[in-house]
Motif scaffolding. Structure first.
Motif, mmCIF file in Angstrom:
data_model
loop_
_atom_site.group_PDB
_atom_site.id
_atom_site.type_symbol
_atom_site.label_atom_id
_atom_site.label_comp_id
_atom_site.label_asym_id
_atom_site.label_seq_id
_atom_site.Cartn_x
_atom_site.Cartn_y
_atom_site.Cartn_z
ATOM 1 N N ALA A 139 0.828 -1.207 0.000
ATOM 2 C CA ALA A 139 0.000 0.000 0.000
ATOM 3 C C ALA A 139 0.862 1.257 0.000
ATOM 4 C CB ALA A 139 -0.938 -0.010 1.211
ATOM 5 N N ALA A 142 2.282 1.726 -3.358
ATOM 6 C CA ALA A 142 1.255 2.079 -4.341
ATOM 7 C C ALA A 142 0.954 3.574 -4.334
ATOM 8 C CB ALA A 142 -0.017 1.284 -4.073
ATOM 9 N N TYR A 216 -6.160 1.837 -8.610
ATOM 10 C CA TYR A 216 -5.360 0.838 -7.904
ATOM 11 C C TYR A 216 -4.789 -0.217 -8.843
ATOM 12 C CZ TYR A 216 -9.234 -2.383 -8.501
ATOM 13 O OH TYR A 216 -10.194 -3.187 -9.056
ATOM 14 N N LEU A 276 -8.973 1.878 -3.103
ATOM 15 C CA LEU A 276 -7.988 1.530 -2.088
ATOM 16 C C LEU A 276 -8.308 2.333 -0.841
ATOM 17 C CD1 LEU A 276 -5.384 0.125 -1.152
ATOM 18 C CD2 LEU A 276 -4.088 2.004 -2.178
ATOM 19 N N LEU A 306 -8.890 -3.250 -0.419
ATOM 20 C CA LEU A 306 -9.657 -2.809 -1.578
ATOM 21 C C LEU A 306 -11.131 -3.059 -1.312
ATOM 22 C CD1 LEU A 306 -7.396 -4.232 -4.434
ATOM 23 C CD2 LEU A 306 -7.643 -1.830 -3.802
#
Length: 416
Positions: A139, A142, A216, A276, A306
């Protein structure tokens, strides 16, 4: 009567005593898995948590043990030599062990010698929340460049080097509360004052809108299950997750919880768009520079997943995480933004609908989750002595009475 049937009857007899929760059998664990199917990563973590609960209590790792584990990891990942210094514990948080140090090394991405301030974030033997360091690592990677977050270096998801799963990332500068103002535990409900409130509030909403509207699919999120839009799969996974925690950790039966679960099961909302989610987006989980009023880092992505953005929106606007303004009438979301203004600005910035019915649903689910954590996991983990934060976890149990009353009022509001 075969052996499996006998074991099931024995499990039923000891269910209420708590014996199976302190030392779960394989049959007990499997029954929970079958009864409450949820995301694969959480299933692995919760299964592991219960099976390892049978292990003997271990002492908290020493600082020298943590340093040695980090050196073992660096010996594998760093090819040009390194030096560690200023090794120390970090305080704060309600669940993870955190060590800080200074790393001198040759960064292959920069192709130069650098000095990085490092944080090692590791699970205790058992945590308030069974969460994934791999998910947290993915995460953070990301959203790097989208939101202010610490740079990640390595993750020891399988505990090859550390006593437990660990995440290694950059030390982020900033504070969680205004200097000279007494802050609350974990930063919940902190007051930011007239000068910082509008500065931080604008970023607070903007960052959330960016997160939820982020594509995402462009990121490497292999540890995340993707629910199907147009179905109730996302809500069902999250409800089952909370139910599984409650059934594995609770110290007693609570009829209001059964009423809540039944209502939540009957009213599962349909997912319109996969986002997300941070999972614990609130004051106390971001750092800011007090002079400029800039948010410098979003932390604690351990609950990210998610799913339905309304779960984050409902979590952020829970009364426990905010407070009223000086007029005594205006509720400030996370102590920053009036609640109606928060929803309006979020919708404008994200381009996403805010559905009051889904907000209401997830507020009930979130309150149930908080009860499961505070009256279930906090009690179980502290009573078994499985965490370094046993005093704090015991203190957290004290919030259950206000949470149960909040849940009762929420259920009355929906006519359950």
């Amino acid at each position: 009567m075969n052996q499996t049937t006998v074991q099931k009857h024995l499990d039923d007899l000891t269910w209420m005593s708590g014996g199976l929760r302190d030392s779960p059998t394989d049959a007990f664990v499997e029954r929970l898995r079958q009864r409450f199917p949820t995301e694969s990563e959480f299933d692995v973590l919760e299964t592991q948590k219960l099976k390892r609960r049978r292990d003997a209590r271990r002492p908290i790792p020493s600082l020298s043990t943590m340093e040695g584990s980090f050196r073992n990891l660096l010996d594998v990942h760093v090819k040009d030599g390194y030096d560690l210094s200023h090794v120390r514990w970090l305080s704060g948080g309600a669940s993870k062990l955190q060590m800080a140090c200074e790393l001198r090394w040759r960064d292959p991405k920069l192709d130069s010698d650098v000095v990085d301030q490092i944080v090692v974030r590791m699970e205790p033997q058992e945590s308030l929340n069974a969460t994934s360091r791999l998910r947290e690592f993915q995460a953070l990677r990301a959203v790097a460049g989208l939101l202010p977050v610490p740079r990640t270096f390595w993750v020891d998801a399988e505990a090859r080097f550390f006593p437990e799963a660990a995440l290694i990332y950059e030390y982020a500068t900033g504070v969680t509360k205004v200097s000279g103002v007494e802050g609350r535990t974990s930063g919940v409900g902190n007051a930011f004052g007239h000068r910082l409130r509008p500065l931080l509030g604008e970023q607070f909403v903007d960052h959330l809108a960016k997160l939820h509207s982020f594509d995402y699919s462009t990121a490497e999120l292999g540890a995340f299950d993707v629910p199907s839009p147009g179905t109730t799969e996302s809500a069902n996974w999250q409800l089952n997750r909370a139910c599984r925690v409650w059934d594995s950790d609770r110290p007693e039966e609570m009829p209001v919880i059964e009423v809540a679960i039944n209502w939540l099961r009957r009213n599962l909302p349909t997912l319109d768009r996969v986002s997300l989610l941070h999972g614990d987006y609130r004051g106390g989980n971001f750092l800011f520079d007090e002079a400029s009023g800039n948010i410098t880092a979003w932390l604690d992505w351990e609950r990210s997943y998610l799913g339905d953005r309304h779960r984050d929106l409902a979590w952020i606007t829970l009364p426990q995480f905010g407070h009223f303004s000086e007029d005594g009438r205006t509720f400030l979301v996370s102590g920053l933004v009036p609640i109606e203004e928060f929803y309006d600005r979020y919708a404008e910035k994200s381009g996403l609908e805010v559905d009051p019915e889904r907000i209401q649903y997830y507020k009930i689910l979130n309150t149930f989750q908080l009860i499961a954590s505070s009256h279930g996991s906090a009690y179980r983990v502290s009573s078994l002595g499985r965490s370094h934060q046993d005093v704090l976890l015991t203190w957290i149990e004290g919030v259950i009475y206000s949470l149960v009353e909040e849940l009762r009022l929420q259920l009355l509001e929906v006519g359950s």
